[in-house]
Write an enzyme that holds these catalytic residues in place. Structure first.
Site, PDB file in Angstrom:
ATOM      1  N   ARG A  19      11.687  -1.902  11.187  1.00 41.00           N
ATOM      2  CA  ARG A  19      12.202  -0.682  11.792  1.00 41.00           C
ATOM      3  C   ARG A  19      13.380  -1.071  12.671  1.00 41.00           C
ATOM      4  NH1 ARG A  19       9.766   1.459   8.342  1.00 41.00           N
ATOM      5  NH2 ARG A  19       8.236   3.164   8.482  1.00 41.00           N
TER       6      ARG A  19
ATOM      7  N   GLU B 103      19.521   7.258  10.665  1.00 35.83           N
ATOM      8  CA  GLU B 103      19.433   7.311   9.203  1.00 35.83           C
ATOM      9  C   GLU B 103      19.632   8.728   8.702  1.00 35.83           C
ATOM     10  OE1 GLU B 103      16.687   3.408   8.190  1.00 35.83           O
ATOM     11  OE2 GLU B 103      15.681   5.356   8.225  1.00 35.83           O
TER      12      GLU B 103
ATOM     13  N   ARG C 286       1.321 -11.725  16.294  1.00 37.49           N
ATOM     14  CA  ARG C 286       0.662 -11.499  17.585  1.00 37.49           C
ATOM     15  C   ARG C 286      -0.441 -12.524  17.829  1.00 37.49           C
ATOM     16  NH1 ARG C 286       1.218  -6.938  20.030  1.00 37.49           N
ATOM     17  NH2 ARG C 286       1.640  -5.858  18.053  1.00 37.49           N
TER      18      ARG C 286
ATOM     19  N   GLY D 282       2.090  -9.306   8.663  1.00 38.81           N
ATOM     20  CA  GLY D 282       1.275  -8.286   8.033  1.00 38.81           C
ATOM     21  C   GLY D 282       1.458  -8.365   6.532  1.00 38.81           C
TER      22      GLY D 282
ATOM     23  N   HIS E 188      17.636   1.945   3.358  1.00 39.63           N
ATOM     24  CA  HIS E 188      16.180   2.036   3.524  1.00 39.63           C
ATOM     25  C   HIS E 188      15.486   2.199   2.160  1.00 39.63           C
ATOM     26  CE1 HIS E 188      13.013   3.201   6.773  1.00 39.63           C
ATOM     27  NE2 HIS E 188      12.460   2.502   5.806  1.00 39.63           N
ATOM     28  N   ILE E 189      15.775   1.260   1.283  1.00 42.44           N
ATOM     29  CA  ILE E 189      15.287   1.363  -0.100  1.00 42.44           C
ATOM     30  C   ILE E 189      14.165   0.384  -0.419  1.00 42.44           C
ATOM     31  CG2 ILE E 189      17.421   2.319  -1.031  1.00 42.44           C
ATOM     32  CD1 ILE E 189      18.188  -0.511  -1.941  1.00 42.44           C
ATOM     33  N   GLY E 190      13.727  -0.382   0.590  1.00 40.03           N
ATOM     34  CA  GLY E 190      12.714  -1.396   0.305  1.00 40.03           C
ATOM     35  C   GLY E 190      11.449  -0.840  -0.319  1.00 40.03           C
TER      36      GLY E 190
END
Length: 318
Positions: free
Chosen positions: A232, A261, A169, A147, A280-282
């Site tokens: 995730r 988290e 996919r 994606g 989780h800072i992306g």
């Protein structure tokens, strides 16, 4: 329009938000603690908290729910649809989100390749020229999920002169621009990861991808391979990953997402020398903090004019 931001944490961005939404009324409330606040809103901008059918019962005037970012987990989309409420997210590409997440993936690749934890230990001991690191150059990298994030990462990695394996996919013509050495569909993932030094997870979490990285895939990875997850946490089976690390069936992993988290500080994964965890800072960066609210503001403007909002996942027309 009346726009409610779903928690008080958004108030830290008031200067950005209220400039972009200057033609609308803006409020901030913790909707989990103050569900009655939903009754005021025509538009809800939601963070990480859930939005259930029970909460929707308070939202008498709501016309649109906008997710701050891509992930729509926790939203009862069916309930919103039944009420004629648009549910929209923000595409990660060209908003600072995909770009930031791709950079975090690169950070984890470099931390693992250079043995950063060990290097800091050696620095404290006064030991030089150790550990002997790896180059990313000339390594094979498998990107699982092509994606916006996966394609952005692939474009960045092209400058490292790596051999890239893409997994998705299905094939899309746009992938021809990524200079992939090989392409596999998701059902061939175990084949795709063989011979890859880095396996980077960028695929969206869906019922089909939950637990995608389990014993079979981890068992197919080489012993010197690293797993990086910037998608995730639940795409990876935690127990299977723990076993693979403890039994040294893979060399290490980098995680920008976690199963709980924030993580429990006593979590054993946080203390493993070959595991790197970031909070989780992306998608949290200067560009995303401008690009995401600008996209949402555009959708609020469209709704106020009677136009169909962009990136609507449930209702195409009324």
């Amino acid at each position: 329009m009346r726009v409610l931001f779903s928690n008080k944490g958004f108030e830290r961005l008031r200067e950005i938000i209220e400039t972009l939404f200057e033609n609308h009324e803006v409020r901030y409330a913790d909707i989990l603690e103050e569900p009655d606040s939903l009754g005021w809103a025509e538009v809800l901008v939601k963070g990480t908290e859930p939005f259930t059918a029970e909460m929707l019962a308070h939202a008498h005037n709501m016309k649109m729910l906008c997710q701050w970012g891509v992930g729509l987990e926790g939203i009862d989309i069916e309930a919103c649809t039944s009420r004629g409420i648009y549910v929209c997210n923000v595409p990660s590409g060209n908003t600072g989100n995909a770009e930031g997440v791709a950079e975090i993936a690169l950070l984890h690749m470099l931390l693992l390749a250079k043995g950063y934890n060990k290097s800091q230990e050696n620095l404290r001991k006064g030991k030089l020229f150790s550990p002997r690191g790896l180059t990313i150059w000339r390594k094979r990298v498998c990107i699982v999920g092509l994606g916006n994030v996966g394609m952005t990462l692939a474009k960045r990695l092209s400058s490292f002169d790596v051999a890239m394996v893409g997994v998705n996919r299905s094939w899309k013509d746009i992938f021809s621009s990524l200079f992939l050495e090989r392409f596999y569909t998701l059902d061939k993932l175990s084949d795709a990861v063989r011979g890859c030094r880095f396996v980077v997870i960028t695929v969206a979490l869906t019922p089909q991808t939950k637990g995608l990285i389990g014993e079979k895939v981890l068992g197919s990875m080489d012993e010197n391979a690293f797993l990086i997850n910037v998608a995730r946490a639940d795409v990876v089976e935690r127990k299977a990953l723990e076993r693979a690390l403890m039994e040294k069936r893979i060399a290490g992993c980098g995680l920008d997402v976690f199963w709980q988290e924030p993580p429990n500080q006593e979590d054993p994964l946080l203390n493993m020398p070959n595991v790197y965890v970031t909070p989780h800072i992306g998608g949290t960066n200067d560009e995303a903090l401008k690009g995401i609210p600008a996209y949402i503001a555009q959708n609020v403007d469209r709704l106020s004019k009677g136009e169909l909002p962009l990136s609507c996942v449930n209702i195409k027309s009324h």
